[in-house]
Design a protein around this motif. Structure first.
Motif, PDB file in Angstrom:
ATOM      1  N   HIS A 199       0.839  -1.207   0.000  1.00 15.64           N
ATOM      2  CA  HIS A 199       0.000   0.000   0.000  1.00 15.64           C
ATOM      3  C   HIS A 199       0.875   1.259   0.000  1.00 15.64           C
ATOM      4  O   HIS A 199       0.570   2.239  -0.698  1.00 15.64           O
ATOM      5  N   ASP A 207      -1.328   6.019  -6.337  1.00 13.66           N
ATOM      6  CA  ASP A 207      -2.216   4.960  -6.836  1.00 13.66           C
ATOM      7  C   ASP A 207      -3.179   4.569  -5.715  1.00 13.66           C
ATOM      8  O   ASP A 207      -2.762   4.029  -4.695  1.00 13.66           O
ATOM      9  N   PRO A 208      -4.512   4.822  -5.872  1.00 12.52           N
ATOM     10  CA  PRO A 208      -5.469   4.540  -4.811  1.00 12.52           C
ATOM     11  C   PRO A 208      -6.174   3.197  -4.957  1.00 12.52           C
ATOM     12  O   PRO A 208      -7.221   2.977  -4.344  1.00 12.52           O
ATOM     13  N   ALA A 209      -5.628   2.278  -5.748  1.00 13.75           N
ATOM     14  CA  ALA A 209      -6.361   1.057  -6.084  1.00 13.75           C
ATOM     15  C   ALA A 209      -6.857   0.309  -4.851  1.00 13.75           C
ATOM     16  O   ALA A 209      -8.008  -0.159  -4.817  1.00 13.75           O
ATOM     17  N   HIS A 210      -6.004   0.184  -3.811  1.00  9.57           N
ATOM     18  CA  HIS A 210      -6.426  -0.596  -2.646  1.00  9.57           C
ATOM     19  C   HIS A 210      -7.540   0.099  -1.862  1.00  9.57           C
ATOM     20  O   HIS A 210      -8.299  -0.562  -1.145  1.00  9.57           O
ATOM     21  N   LEU A 211      -7.666   1.413  -2.013  1.00  8.83           N
ATOM     22  CA  LEU A 211      -8.746   2.126  -1.321  1.00  8.83           C
ATOM     23  C   LEU A 211     -10.104   1.769  -1.895  1.00  8.83           C
ATOM     24  O   LEU A 211     -11.130   1.879  -1.203  1.00  8.83           O
ATOM     25  N   CYS A 212     -10.114   1.318  -3.114  1.00 13.91           N
ATOM     26  CA  CYS A 212     -11.378   0.939  -3.764  1.00 13.91           C
ATOM     27  C   CYS A 212     -11.935  -0.366  -3.195  1.00 13.91           C
ATOM     28  O   CYS A 212     -13.075  -0.738  -3.500  1.00 13.91           O
ATOM     29  N   ASP A 213     -11.125  -1.052  -2.378  1.00 17.93           N
ATOM     30  CA  ASP A 213     -11.571  -2.291  -1.742  1.00 17.93           C
ATOM     31  C   ASP A 213     -12.031  -2.025  -0.306  1.00 17.93           C
ATOM     32  O   ASP A 213     -12.181  -2.950   0.492  1.00 17.93           O
ATOM     33  N   ALA A 214     -12.280  -0.754   0.033  1.00 18.58           N
ATOM     34  CA  ALA A 214     -12.682  -0.409   1.400  1.00 18.58           C
ATOM     35  C   ALA A 214     -13.959  -1.139   1.798  1.00 18.58           C
ATOM     36  O   ALA A 214     -14.906  -1.232   1.008  1.00 18.58           O
ATOM     37  N   HIS A 215     -13.983  -1.689   3.012  1.00 15.20           N
ATOM     38  CA  HIS A 215     -15.154  -2.425   3.480  1.00 15.20           C
ATOM     39  C   HIS A 215     -15.128  -2.492   5.004  1.00 15.20           C
ATOM     40  O   HIS A 215     -14.124  -2.167   5.641  1.00 15.20           O
TER      41      HIS A 215
END
Length: 239
Positions: A199, A207-215
């Motif tokens: 991250h 790069d915010p890609a991992h933020l799109c998996d917020a849960h």
């Protein structure tokens, strides 16, 4: 990133109020071989007696106390007020539950793997009623206290070097479990640390890609158990 933060485990402990041979109420003295343990006291008062490289120490506990101890530290919870309750945070979720605890049974029991296993696992024997499990848990606690008191006397007389035979016994007792533990560590704490590194690499590139998996995750209700130090409420927090 799965599992509870840091690959840790959390339980709520209501410390036993059963008296022991030295007049103090509390749980079973034991140590962990691979995991650090932390206490956050939520109610009541008491103490934890420890045997470690610092020798014998007694630490007072009250609401708001936070302390932790590293692998190899023998700890014995004392319920002073009768209503001592704390949150326990364990490093390496899954490993403590897979046998990363060694009781301070007398030396003869520690030296005999079969006798040790029988004493340590007695409360989990099939077919017991809840009352019988409680009685077996108390008998296990009493055996561990007997060993603890003898060890404490030696540590107070000889210093921390008196701990070495227990540490040797503990390492022998758990040595066959380490491959199972290694996978639990790799899938839990190590995987989370590696994910954090990835991250940070991504964020350095905006790069915010991992933020799109917020849960949000919910562990559900706790399970009640007869623990080493008290009645436990536990959750399965692994990935």
């Amino acid at each position: 990133m799965g599992g509870f933060p840091g690959g840790t485990a959390v339980s709520l402990v209501t410390v036993y109020d059963w008296p022991t041979v030295d007049g103090q109420a509390g749980g079973s003295p034991h140590l962990h071989t691979a995991s650090t343990e932390g206490y956050v006291v939520t109610s009541g008062t008491g103490a934890v007696e420890t045997l470690s490289g610092n020798g014998y120490q007694r630490h007072d506990l009250a609401r708001g106390t936070v302390l932790w101890f590293t692998p190899g530290t023998v700890h014995r919870l004392i319920n002073g007020s009768g209503d001592l309750q704390l949150v326990v945070v364990m490093q390496n979720a899954g490993i403590p539950e897979a046998g990363d605890a060694v009781f301070t049974f007398p030396e003869a029991t520690l030296a005999d793997p079969e006798a040790y296993s029988a004493a340590a696992s007695a409360p989990a024997a099939p077919g017991l009623t809840e009352t019988e499990r409680g009685e077996a848990t108390r008998a296990r606690r009493d055996l561990a206290v007997d060993g603890f008191l003898a060890l404490r006397e030696r540590v107070e007389a000889e210093g921390p070097a008196a701990m070495k035979p227990l540490w040797d016994s503990a390492a022998r007792l758990v040595s066959s479990r380490t491959e199972t533990w290694r996978k639990l560590w790799a899938d839990g704490p190590k995987a989370q640390a590696d994910a954090t590194g990835a991250h940070l690499d991504a964020l350095a590139k905006a790069d915010p890609a991992h933020l799109c998996d917020a849960h949000v995750a919910d562990a559900g209700g706790p399970a009640a158990k007869w623990g080493m130090c008290g009645r436990l409420e536990t959750w399965d927090l692994r990935p």
